[in-house]
Write a protein that holds these residues in place. Sequence first.
Motif, PDB file in Angstrom:
ATOM      1  N   ASN A 194     -58.254 -25.566 -26.594  1.00  0.00           N
ATOM      2  CA  ASN A 194     -57.233 -26.473 -27.279  1.00  0.00           C
ATOM      3  C   ASN A 194     -56.120 -26.597 -26.253  1.00  0.00           C
ATOM      4  O   ASN A 194     -55.563 -27.439 -26.138  1.00  0.00           O
ATOM      5  CB  ASN A 194     -56.515 -25.895 -28.439  1.00  0.00           C
ATOM      6  N   PHE A 195     -55.594 -25.399 -25.828  1.00  0.00           N
ATOM      7  CA  PHE A 195     -54.659 -25.329 -24.686  1.00  0.00           C
ATOM      8  C   PHE A 195     -55.207 -26.263 -23.406  1.00  0.00           C
ATOM      9  O   PHE A 195     -54.346 -27.085 -23.096  1.00  0.00           O
ATOM     10  CB  PHE A 195     -54.576 -24.016 -24.155  1.00  0.00           C
ATOM     11  N   ASP A 196     -56.280 -26.269 -23.305  1.00  0.00           N
ATOM     12  CA  ASP A 196     -56.547 -26.999 -21.980  1.00  0.00           C
ATOM     13  C   ASP A 196     -56.664 -28.570 -22.409  1.00  0.00           C
ATOM     14  O   ASP A 196     -56.453 -29.460 -21.302  1.00  0.00           O
ATOM     15  CB  ASP A 196     -58.076 -26.607 -21.172  1.00  0.00           C
ATOM     16  N   ALA A 197     -57.028 -28.995 -23.452  1.00  0.00           N
ATOM     17  CA  ALA A 197     -56.829 -30.431 -23.778  1.00  0.00           C
ATOM     18  C   ALA A 197     -55.483 -30.908 -24.073  1.00  0.00           C
ATOM     19  O   ALA A 197     -55.159 -32.080 -24.023  1.00  0.00           O
ATOM     20  CB  ALA A 197     -57.600 -30.553 -25.070  1.00  0.00           C
ATOM     21  N   SER A 198     -54.606 -29.784 -24.080  1.00  0.00           N
ATOM     22  CA  SER A 198     -53.181 -30.206 -24.581  1.00  0.00           C
ATOM     23  C   SER A 198     -52.388 -30.840 -23.149  1.00  0.00           C
ATOM     24  O   SER A 198     -52.910 -30.760 -21.909  1.00  0.00           O
ATOM     25  CB  SER A 198     -52.244 -29.155 -24.999  1.00  0.00           C
ATOM     26  N   ASP A 199     -51.311 -30.938 -22.921  1.00  0.00           N
ATOM     27  CA  ASP A 199     -50.310 -31.463 -21.927  1.00  0.00           C
ATOM     28  C   ASP A 199     -50.232 -30.080 -20.964  1.00  0.00           C
ATOM     29  O   ASP A 199     -49.224 -30.320 -20.096  1.00  0.00           O
ATOM     30  CB  ASP A 199     -49.320 -32.168 -22.204  1.00  0.00           C
ATOM     31  N   GLY A 200     -50.976 -28.941 -21.273  1.00  0.00           N
ATOM     32  CA  GLY A 200     -50.433 -27.798 -20.456  1.00  0.00           C
ATOM     33  C   GLY A 200     -48.932 -27.277 -20.960  1.00  0.00           C
ATOM     34  O   GLY A 200     -48.658 -27.289 -21.954  1.00  0.00           O
ATOM     35  N   CYS A 201     -48.560 -26.608 -19.936  1.00  0.00           N
ATOM     36  CA  CYS A 201     -46.930 -25.975 -20.413  1.00  0.00           C
ATOM     37  C   CYS A 201     -45.961 -26.796 -19.239  1.00  0.00           C
ATOM     38  O   CYS A 201     -46.175 -26.865 -17.949  1.00  0.00           O
ATOM     39  CB  CYS A 201     -46.978 -24.736 -19.603  1.00  0.00           C
ATOM     40  N   PRO A 202     -45.085 -27.496 -20.130  1.00  0.00           N
ATOM     41  CA  PRO A 202     -43.842 -28.399 -19.516  1.00  0.00           C
ATOM     42  C   PRO A 202     -43.185 -27.378 -18.545  1.00  0.00           C
ATOM     43  O   PRO A 202     -43.206 -26.215 -18.672  1.00  0.00           O
ATOM     44  CB  PRO A 202     -43.338 -28.742 -20.376  1.00  0.00           C
TER      45      PRO A 202
END
Length: 145
Positions: free
Chosen positions: A58-66
């Motif tokens: 889920n983290f990898d599918a997100s936009d990562g860390c801004p």
Amino acid sequence: MRTTVWGKAAVGVLLAAAVMAGASACGGEAEAQKKAPAKAKAPSVAAATKTFQAAVENFDASDGCPEAVGECWDKMKAVAAPARTLRKAMNADKRTGPDFYSPAYALIDKMEDGMDVGEDTFTNRPDVLGSAHNLADWLDEHPTQ
């Protein structure tokens, strides 16, 4: 031997107190046992692994860390929480034992150290998220039932 009235009264009071304490302790313990919540059973390592790896995915599918500080804390917590559950499952796994899980424990410890730094500083991201990815890889390489 001569016993005074005060001595007899003191013995009587002490005896009565001991009887009452014993009776209330027996009933109190049984009552406390009835009211004590059942200890939650740890999930299986396989189930905890699946949940942890889903959190990493889920983290990898997100936009990562801004780039902004504070923008990634929720994502780090979402990965760290199932890692804690995974540790509990590993601790409960009597069949495999702690020696097998030593590398995984070290990675979870590193994640926890990163979380202890506090809310999303740039310095704790590699400890939390990098270790999470390393743990996911280790779990792929060391499957359990």
